[in-house]
Design an enzyme around this catalytic site. Structure first.
Site, PDB file in Angstrom:
ATOM      1  N   LYS A 283       0.814  -1.203   0.000  1.00  0.00           N
ATOM      2  CA  LYS A 283       0.000   0.000   0.000  1.00  0.00           C
ATOM      3  C   LYS A 283       0.858   1.267   0.000  1.00  0.00           C
ATOM      4  O   LYS A 283       0.496   2.274  -0.588  1.00  0.00           O
ATOM      5  CB  LYS A 283      -0.875  -0.045   1.258  1.00  0.00           C
ATOM      6  CG  LYS A 283      -1.990   0.953   1.249  1.00  0.00           C
ATOM      7  CD  LYS A 283      -2.706   0.919   2.571  1.00  0.00           C
ATOM      8  CE  LYS A 283      -3.677   2.062   2.674  1.00  0.00           C
ATOM      9  NZ  LYS A 283      -4.249   2.196   3.994  1.00  0.00           N
ATOM     10  N   ARG A 284       1.995   1.189   0.659  1.00  0.00           N
ATOM     11  CA  ARG A 284       2.833   2.380   0.777  1.00  0.00           C
ATOM     12  C   ARG A 284       3.387   2.842  -0.563  1.00  0.00           C
ATOM     13  O   ARG A 284       3.470   4.018  -0.836  1.00  0.00           O
ATOM     14  CB  ARG A 284       3.994   2.121   1.730  1.00  0.00           C
ATOM     15  CG  ARG A 284       3.647   2.372   3.180  1.00  0.00           C
ATOM     16  CD  ARG A 284       4.836   2.106   4.081  1.00  0.00           C
ATOM     17  NE  ARG A 284       5.257   0.707   4.001  1.00  0.00           N
ATOM     18  CZ  ARG A 284       6.409   0.301   3.470  1.00  0.00           C
ATOM     19  NH1 ARG A 284       7.261   1.169   2.984  1.00  0.00           N
ATOM     20  NH2 ARG A 284       6.715  -0.981   3.452  1.00  0.00           N
TER      21      ARG A 284
END
Ligand code: GLU
Length: 480
Positions: A245-246
């Site tokens: 997600k980052r």
């Protein structure tokens, strides 16, 4: 289908509600669904929401909505682990009664202090022989055998062996009595008679723990055959890093909001770790169900290539019947508010829709293509104006001559407009494309987009002339 017999396959997707639906979870769901559908078996949805504080109702709904969107239907559930604690208590009692568990009151700090520098990391078995009773403030740990190996039979990776001495006496219930994930999964998989556990590779290290619990329960709580395991390959980005997600776009919701078609998404997801036996890349869900074999899934990481996904989406968009394309745009616009739906029922849309359909990558691009028609306060952005108009020395003359011809045109049709511009191009000894550039930006505001002459025809004479006048004025007025 080579695994399990007719109707015996029972598989599940067990997502944790983390706030978004990961593309990897979607791929796992799809493969599970394929197995179930191919065998006439059952696909079960089970939400692993044991971590109660973190899990919100909307996240739960988000998972179901993402599955539905992808066309993945289920036969049983959705179950929620948070509602099944009675079952976990029964399982814990059975394991406790058969001495597979022991109570532990070590604090995390105490364990760390004692085990610092140990050759084998993890819990040191301090409470194993202390004979503590169960009770509040005491966690329950599984008594892992000292010797031997635990084998995970994996349909993709073959047998994976774990030496028991490398597995710590892991916690199965917290000191407040709540069952932990590793126990709940086994309790549920047994209860639901799951035959195949397909899940992400990152769960492989916990699988021997699941096998140990399962076998212990087989001794004490009745025999249930162990499921076959299959750990699906990691999804990685272009740098071969696990997608996260980052740094990557991993939420199905984001792709949906951008205007990817679910069938393109599902088709692309199916190819992440598996390929069609004859090498074809485009197929229907029915073809997939027929051709999919778990044994053909490979174990090397699969590149989640957004560019390729975009290409797939384009292919799917172009294959839609025109009316369906408009219907999809409408649906997308209603869902996201990303486009004024009235655009889609305008006469202008009727003319331009086929041209838009030929070009867009995602439905979210539609607004950009047709915006020039519906923008009452049309104003060309400085950067485009600078590049395509102001820096072109001949632009004022070209615009002026084009304006004259367009202004005098009896009928304002693409073919005639093109001819007029060809004449102007010739006067300036330019290729048509080069002569078009200032006109395009002055009237449509963009250097790329729909074919110019069709767009001008739809825009209509009055608006086209007005926009050319505005560009000429802007040029005349010097830098602005
Ligand atoms: N809850 C896990 C996840 O979201 C899946 C665990 C399993 O399939 O056993 O990745």
């Amino acid at each position: 289908m080579t695994i399990g017999g007719e109707g015996t396959v029972r598989v599940r997707i067990a997502p944790s509600p983390t706030g978004y639906f990961h593309v990897g979870t979607a791929r796992t769901a799809l493969y599970n669904w394929c197995l179930a559908r191919a065998a006439g078996g059952a696909f079960i949805v089970r939400i692993e929401d044991t971590d109660r504080e973190r899990h919100q109702e909307e996240q739960y709904e988000g998972i179901l909505s993402a599955l539905r969107w992808l066309g993945i239907d289920w036969d049983d559930g959705p179950y929620r682990q948070s509602e099944r604690s009675a079952l976990y208590d029964i399982v814990l009692d059975a394991l406790w009664d058969a001495s597979h568990l022991y109570a532990c009151d070590c604090s995390r700090e105490a364990v760390v202090a004692r085990t610092k520098g140990n050759a084998t990391p993890g819990y040191d078995g301090y409470c194993r022989a202390r004979g503590l009773e169960r009770g509040p403030g005491r966690a329950l740990r599984f008594r892992v055998p000292d010797d031997g190996v635990t084998v995970v039979h994996d349909l993709i990776r073959g047998d994976v062996e774990f030496a028991n001495r490398t597995i710590e006496d892991f916690v199965v219930a917290k000191s407040n009595g709540d069952a932990l994930f590793v126990l709940a999964v086994v309790a549920d998989d047994r209860d639901m008679r799951i035959t195949h556990v397909l899940r992400a590779e990152e769960h492989l290290p916990t699988t021997p723990k699941a096998v140990l619990i399962w076998e212990a329960l087989n001794e004490t709580a009745g025999r249930v055959p162990l499921p076959a395991f299959a750990h699906l390959p990691l999804l990685v980005n272009a740098k071969r890093q696990k997608i996260s997600k980052r740094r990557d776009r991993v939420a199905i919701e984001d792709y949906r909001a951008q205007g990817f078609l679910p069938e393109a998404m599902a088709n692309y997801l199916a190819l992440l770790g598996w390929s069609f036996p004859d090498g074809r890349e485009f197929f229907t869900p029915a073809d997939l169900v027929e051709a999919f074999r778990l044994e053909d899934v490979n174990h090397s990481p699969a590149f989640f290539d957004e560019q390729k996904l975009l290409h797939f989406n384009g292919v799917y968009i172009r294959a839609l019947p025109l009316e369906e394309f408009t219907a999809r745009c409408r649906h997308w616009a209603q869902e996201t508010g990303g486009l004024d739906v009235s655009v889609l029922s305008s006469p202008e849309w009727g003319v331009l829709a086929p041209l838009v359909q030929e070009r867009v990558g995602v439905l979210g691009d539609v607004g950009g293509y047709v915006g020039f028609l519906f923008d009452e306060t049309f104003a060309v952005e400085d950067e485009s104006f600078e590049k395509a108009v102001r820096r072109d020395e001949e632009a004022p003359a070209i615009l002026f001559e084009v304006r004259e011809r367009f202004g005098g045109a009896a009928s304002f049709e693409a073919a005639g407009l093109k001819q007029a511009l060809e004449e102007v191009a010739e006067l300036h000894q330019r290729r048509l494309g080069k002569a078009q550039a200032p006109v395009r930006v002055a009237t449509l505001g963009r250097t790329v987009g729909l074919p110019l002459f069709e767009s001008l025809e739809v825009l209509g004479q009055a608006r086209v002339l007005d926009r050319i006048d505005r560009a000429l004025e802007r040029l005349g007025g010097g830098a602005d």
